[in-house]
Design a protein around this motif. Structure first.
Motif, mmCIF file in Angstrom:
data_model
loop_
_atom_site.group_PDB
_atom_site.id
_atom_site.type_symbol
_atom_site.label_atom_id
_atom_site.label_comp_id
_atom_site.label_asym_id
_atom_site.label_seq_id
_atom_site.Cartn_x
_atom_site.Cartn_y
_atom_site.Cartn_z
ATOM 1 N N TYR A 60 -5.164 0.876 7.865
ATOM 2 C CA TYR A 60 -4.444 -0.387 7.718
ATOM 3 C C TYR A 60 -3.139 -0.367 8.510
ATOM 4 O O TYR A 60 -2.820 -1.307 9.255
ATOM 5 C CB TYR A 60 -4.160 -0.627 6.237
ATOM 6 C CG TYR A 60 -3.382 -1.880 5.920
ATOM 7 C CD1 TYR A 60 -4.034 -3.086 5.677
ATOM 8 C CD2 TYR A 60 -1.991 -1.855 5.853
ATOM 9 C CE1 TYR A 60 -3.323 -4.234 5.366
ATOM 10 C CE2 TYR A 60 -1.269 -2.999 5.551
ATOM 11 C CZ TYR A 60 -1.946 -4.183 5.308
ATOM 12 O OH TYR A 60 -1.236 -5.314 5.010
ATOM 13 N N ASN A 113 -7.166 -6.010 3.648
ATOM 14 C CA ASN A 113 -6.667 -5.961 2.276
ATOM 15 C C ASN A 113 -7.795 -6.166 1.267
ATOM 16 O O ASN A 113 -7.956 -5.408 0.309
ATOM 17 C CB ASN A 113 -5.608 -7.048 2.065
ATOM 18 C CG ASN A 113 -4.198 -6.548 2.273
ATOM 19 O OD1 ASN A 113 -3.878 -5.406 1.983
ATOM 20 N ND2 ASN A 113 -3.342 -7.403 2.792
ATOM 21 N N VAL A 138 -5.472 3.391 3.925
ATOM 22 C CA VAL A 138 -4.089 2.997 4.184
ATOM 23 C C VAL A 138 -3.672 3.374 5.604
ATOM 24 O O VAL A 138 -2.985 2.610 6.289
ATOM 25 C CB VAL A 138 -3.139 3.614 3.143
ATOM 26 C CG1 VAL A 138 -1.681 3.382 3.537
ATOM 27 C CG2 VAL A 138 -3.409 3.018 1.765
ATOM 28 N N TYR A 164 -8.292 6.429 -0.442
ATOM 29 C CA TYR A 164 -7.054 5.647 -0.412
ATOM 30 C C TYR A 164 -6.220 6.022 0.816
ATOM 31 O O TYR A 164 -5.774 5.147 1.581
ATOM 32 C CB TYR A 164 -6.244 5.886 -1.691
ATOM 33 C CG TYR A 164 -5.049 4.961 -1.840
ATOM 34 C CD1 TYR A 164 -5.143 3.798 -2.591
ATOM 35 C CD2 TYR A 164 -3.832 5.250 -1.214
ATOM 36 C CE1 TYR A 164 -4.058 2.946 -2.738
ATOM 37 C CE2 TYR A 164 -2.739 4.399 -1.340
ATOM 38 C CZ TYR A 164 -2.855 3.246 -2.096
ATOM 39 O OH TYR A 164 -1.774 2.397 -2.232
ATOM 40 N N LYS A 219 -0.686 3.545 -5.410
ATOM 41 C CA LYS A 219 -1.914 4.334 -5.445
ATOM 42 C C LYS A 219 -2.366 4.571 -6.879
ATOM 43 O O LYS A 219 -3.565 4.488 -7.196
ATOM 44 C CB LYS A 219 -1.703 5.671 -4.734
ATOM 45 C CG LYS A 219 -2.951 6.526 -4.608
ATOM 46 C CD LYS A 219 -2.642 7.783 -3.784
ATOM 47 C CE LYS A 219 -3.889 8.612 -3.537
ATOM 48 N NZ LYS A 219 -3.596 9.801 -2.707
ATOM 49 N N TRP A 272 0.820 -1.215 0.000
ATOM 50 C CA TRP A 272 0.000 0.000 0.000
ATOM 51 C C TRP A 272 0.853 1.265 0.000
ATOM 52 O O TRP A 272 0.396 2.329 -0.425
ATOM 53 C CB TRP A 272 -0.939 0.019 1.210
ATOM 54 C CG TRP A 272 -2.007 -1.041 1.149
ATOM 55 C CD1 TRP A 272 -2.138 -2.127 1.962
ATOM 56 C CD2 TRP A 272 -3.073 -1.110 0.210
ATOM 57 N NE1 TRP A 272 -3.222 -2.871 1.587
ATOM 58 C CE2 TRP A 272 -3.822 -2.268 0.507
ATOM 59 C CE3 TRP A 272 -3.486 -0.313 -0.864
ATOM 60 C CZ2 TRP A 272 -4.956 -2.656 -0.212
ATOM 61 C CZ3 TRP A 272 -4.612 -0.694 -1.591
ATOM 62 C CH2 TRP A 272 -5.330 -1.849 -1.262
#
Length: 534
Positions: free
Chosen positions: A510, A484, A507, A503, A262, A256
């Motif tokens: 995550y 994911n 991320v 995004y 991206k 990522w």
């Protein structure tokens, strides 16, 4: 547990955080305290005793027309040639392929997992071992598994170790190709277009499929896929966007955060919003819709396992529904260095293990050892000469069967868990016979399989093996793996104007959920390894 892939090219990759697949290959924790409980041994049984029941997992792949997975030509062979001599009955426990991890978690928690269970998820096996849920197998292999040990060899067996103890039996992978990309050559011919060789050319092709509908089908789908984590993928598209990195960055950085990652998902998002990708793919969590779209002749391009178009599951209904359809393998995701970077498998395949709840650990090892007999393995993979195959230059040529004698997976991989792929002792022969088995006598599909294997091992890389446990990965791996999949699906279907913010938000979540901890530990382990090799 060794679950990383050894380096086979100059490029290294950590699949620990590979977007869209389960995170990590961690390993750590307490070793199992037992080898085999006294009640696990059936050595004292006499022929007059009631037969022991050995339960063995088998994937239910939902193949059209498949027989009873616990009562067919192959299971009868096993019970006749292994069961009777060992005063045992082998009973198979079907588990849906698309739900195998979730199902296995439930069975293990309930103490009801089959005596021989298996999964491709090495992190899952590591967690079971860490929680002392598996037999250690060293003594059992020494006593009852010499044939198995010889066949697999130390290099493959090492992938099944945890804290230097053998807790699982990895299958030997004889073919290393993984994902592939496939396109309708007959549609290209109708449009007068060549095979696309890069992203821009593929985009133009997908637009032409959408706008000109060369197959004249209702509901044309330029690019078919399914929910992340299923068989359908985005091929090596994401890797083609990655920018330059040092070896350490490439190995330890979560995908990522890799430069260009991206942009890769933004490109996919653009395709989705232009109606070039299956509109409801994120809801297709079993691949039934994607399979139906492909086999009904609606799809121009898709990415899946390198051999998927040649499988009976896809090939047979496609020929019935769309006889003129002609898929060919294509390499279309080229990076800035002119490479078609793609991940390939390591030398081990599926992980078989024996849960602590089993009462038949010794019998289970004997069963896997019996399977390593060359005659047994050959029969289970290729069946009867004249019925399931003919021999041409020493290479078995498959003959398709239906009903009780059909194989539910290529080369009966679900009944031969100690090997993934054809096993004739030579890579070239293995590829040829696997292609022949896929094609079942159809030369066109046999040639396609050979070409697909060649394409999908070109510019291949494999992941870096740290050699020691990553505690953070064991702790957070399941969570990160689930995240994911959700991230991939959400990003592809997002509104274009919302993509960048989404995004960044996902991320961050995550990394906060364990991604940063795993990355930091990977950096530490990587530097320790490099320091030792100086």
């Amino acid at each position: 547990m060794k679950t990383g892939i050894k380096k086979i090219s100059a490029v290294l990759c950590s699949t620990v955080l590979l977007a869209g697949v389960a995170a990590g290959c961690g390993e750590s924790g307490k070793e199992s305290k037992e080898t085999a409980a006294p009640e696990s041994s059936n050595a004292a049984k006499s022929p007059s005793d009631p037969p022991a029941k050995l339960t063995v997992e088998v994937f239910d792949r939902g193949v059209q027309g498949q027989p009873d997975l616990n009562n067919n030509f192959w299971t009868k062979y096993v019970n006749e040639h292994f069961g009777k001599p060992n005063n045992a009955v082998v009973e198979y426990v079907p588990v849906p392929r698309s739900q195998e991890v979730d199902k296995l978690n439930v069975l293990m928690a309930a103490g009801q997992a089959p005596d021989i269970s298996f999964t491709y998820d090495g992190t899952l096996v590591t967690r079971f071992a860490k929680s002392d849920g598996l037999y250690t197998l060293d003594e059992l292999l020494e006593s009852h598994g010499q044939q198995l040990k010889t066949y697999l060899g130390d290099n493959v067996l090492d992938y099944g170790k945890y804290n230097d103890k053998q807790v699982s039996i990895p299958g030997k992978r004889t073919l290393l190709a993984w994902n592939g990309m496939f396109i309708r050559k007959d549609w290209l011919d109708k449009l007068g277009m060549p095979l696309p060789t890069n992203r821009d050319e593929l985009y133009e092709t997908l637009v032409a499929f959408r706008d000109k509908n060369p197959g004249n089908v209702n509901g044309v789908i330029p690019w078919a896929t399914a929910a992340a984590g299923m068989n359908y993928t985005f091929g090596n598209l994401v890797q083609s966007f990655w920018g330059q990195m040092s070896e350490e960055e490439f190995v330890t950085t979560p995908n990522w955060l890799k430069p260009g990652n991206k942009d890769a998902y933004k490109w996919l998002n653009k395709l989705y919003n232009e109606k070039l990708i299956s509109p409801d793919f994120a809801l297709d969590k079993t691949t039934k819709q994607a399979d139906a779209d492909v086999t009904n002749g609606k799809v121009g391009f898709y990415a899946a396992n390198w051999d998927y178009p040649m499988t009976q599951k896809i090939r047979v209904p496609l020929k019935q529904n769309s006889p003129d359809a002609h898929y060919v393998p294509v390499d279309t995701f080229k990076n800035t260095e002119g490479k078609y970077l793609k991940e390939v498998y390591n030398e081990n395949g599926i992980f078989s293990f024996i849960p602590k709840s089993s009462k038949n650990a010794e019998l289970a090892v004997k069963y896997l050892n019996w399977m390593a007999d060359p005659e047994v393995m050959f029969f289970l993979q290729f069946g009867e000469e004249g019925v399931h195959h003919t021999l041409k230059d020493g290479i078995p040529q498959g003959i398709a069967q239906t009903g009780e004698k059909m194989q539910m997976s290529n080369l009966n991989m679900d009944y031969t868990m100690i090997v993934n792929g054809a096993e004739l002792g030579d890579t070239e022969k293995n590829v040829k016979t696997y292609a022949a088995a896929l094609a079942s006598g159809d030369k066109q599909y046999e040639e396609l399989a050979m070409e697909s294997y060649k394409i999908n091992t070109t510019d291949g890389y494999s992941s870096f093996y740290y050699g020691v446990p990553n505690e953070s990965n064991i702790k957070y791996g399941k969570t990160l793996g689930d995240m994911n999949k959700q991230m991939v699906d959400r990003l592809v279907v997002a509104k274009e104007a919302e993509f960048d913010a989404l995004y960044d938000k996902l991320v961050k979540e995550y990394m906060d959920a364990g991604g940063k901890a795993v990355q930091d530990e990977n950096v530490k382990l990587y530097r320790e390894i490099k320091a030792k090799t100086k």
